[in-house]
Write a protein that holds these residues in place. Structure first.
Motif, short mmCIF file in Angstrom:
data_model
loop_
_atom_site.label_atom_id
_atom_site.label_comp_id
_atom_site.label_asym_id
_atom_site.label_seq_id
_atom_site.Cartn_x
_atom_site.Cartn_y
_atom_site.Cartn_z
N UNK A 79 0.52 -1.14 -0.42
CA UNK A 79 -0.52 -0.26 -0.01
C UNK A 79 1.00 1.40 -0.04
N UNK A 80 0.51 2.22 -0.69
CA UNK A 80 1.10 3.66 -1.37
C UNK A 80 0.29 4.38 -0.88
N UNK A 81 -0.74 5.13 0.06
CA UNK A 81 -1.06 5.97 -0.19
C UNK A 81 -3.17 5.07 0.34
N UNK A 82 -3.75 5.61 -0.82
CA UNK A 82 -4.28 4.77 -0.43
C UNK A 82 -4.71 3.87 -2.10
N UNK A 83 -3.71 2.96 -2.08
CA UNK A 83 -3.73 2.06 -3.73
C UNK A 83 -5.65 1.12 -3.58
N UNK A 84 -6.21 1.34 -2.08
CA UNK A 84 -7.23 0.38 -2.61
C UNK A 84 -8.60 1.97 -3.94
N UNK A 85 -8.09 2.55 -3.37
CA UNK A 85 -8.73 3.90 -3.91
C UNK A 85 -8.17 4.32 -5.05
N UNK B 204 -6.14 -7.35 -0.81
CA UNK B 204 -6.71 -5.65 -1.90
C UNK B 204 -6.15 -4.57 -1.37
N UNK B 205 -6.10 -4.54 -0.04
CA UNK B 205 -5.56 -3.74 -0.28
C UNK B 205 -3.41 -3.85 -0.48
N UNK B 206 -3.28 -4.31 -0.32
CA UNK B 206 -1.79 -4.76 -0.55
C UNK B 206 -1.24 -5.08 -1.90
N UNK B 207 -2.23 -5.54 -2.33
CA UNK B 207 -1.82 -5.90 -3.67
C UNK B 207 -2.39 -5.16 -4.72
N UNK B 208 -3.64 -3.58 -4.54
CA UNK B 208 -3.97 -2.84 -5.46
C UNK B 208 -4.66 -4.00 -6.23
#
Length: 263
Positions: free
Chosen positions: A96-102, A140-144
């Motif tokens: 996660x770099x910033x808010x990768x999920x979004x 999902x969060x960790x891998x975008x």
């Protein structure tokens, strides 16, 4: 992900203390008119030496974080230098770099990712005593959403959880640039991550890591409680991002409620 129970071996650059010494030895002469005997010259000389010290300190630390003052804080010049270096570093990490999920991942890709990992998330969830939706949200969060995987050379490492390769890890390793937070500052670093032959192996290793490490006991058996799961991981030191628990709990709650795609 940054855990103190692992050995974090940042891939070293070839610059060493000897390199820093060479820099000092090769220090260029000040321009004419800037002799140390004048007030302008003294100010310029001091600033010049400070920047040199920041650069040398940066090299001594192998490209990691660096300080330029005795109290451990960066000078203004040093902070600017670090910002330029961080901005120029490519981020090939899935962490996660910033808010990768979004980050604008297409809704169909989000759905496909969740469907593809569902069997593995269910298996891991049973072992951890948590809803598979929470496990899936963590991946999902960790891998975008699986779109920014950690790479082992040109191959996918299948490391969907950003798990680093500590000294006890006997498998393959993938070196990637990632974002770590130190004293509230986001820094780019090269770290070694575990590499797996397939996603199923990644999920099983993830479940074993959390179940066997007492640091994460507060995340176990939390059922569908996204906040409890995320807080337990964050307090256990799973990641250095100060907003990690908030990001994970928010995403997990949306996945559990079926509010996907996430905009």
């Amino acid at each position: 992900m940054n855990r103190s129970d692992f050995t974090f071996a940042t891939v070293p650059t070839q610059a060493t203390a000897a390199t820093a010494s060479n820099m000092s030895a090769a220090r260029p002469a000040l321009p004419a008119g800037f002799s140390a005997g004048t007030s302008a010259g003294a100010g310029f000389s001091a600033a010049f030496r400070q920047v040199q010290g920041d650069v040398a300190n940066f090299i001594d630390n192998g490209g990691g974080s660096f300080t330029g003052q005795s109290d451990g804080t960066l000078t203004a010049d040093g902070a600017a230098l670090r910002a330029r270096l961080a901005a120029s570093a490519p981020d090939s990490s899935g962490v996660i770099d910033g808010d990768m999920a979004n980050s604008g991942i297409d809704g169909d890709l989000q759905q496909q990712f969740l469907a593809s990992i569902r069997p593995y998330a269910e298996e891991a969830g049973r072992k951890l005593g948590v809803s598979p939706d929470l496990v899936a949200a963590h991946a999902a969060l960790e891998s975008g959403w699986g779109q920014r995987p950690l790479r082992n050379g040109t191959a996918d490492s299948n490391n969907l959880f950003g798990i680093k390769a500590g000294g006890s890890w006997q498998g393959d390793v993938a070196a990637n640039v990632t974002t770590e937070y130190e004293h509230g500052a986001a820094l780019k670093k090269v770290e070694k991550f575990r590499s797996y032959p397939d996603q199923a192996s990644a999920f099983r290793d993830y479940a074993t890591l959390l179940a066997d490490n007492p640091r994460y006991r507060n995340a176990l058996n939390t059922g569908a409680d996204a906040h409890a799961f995320a807080t337990g991981l964050a307090k256990g030191g799973y990641a250095t991002d100060p907003a990690y628990a908030q990001k994970l709990s928010k995403l997990a709650a949306r996945v559990a409620s079926g509010s996907v795609p996430v905009k």
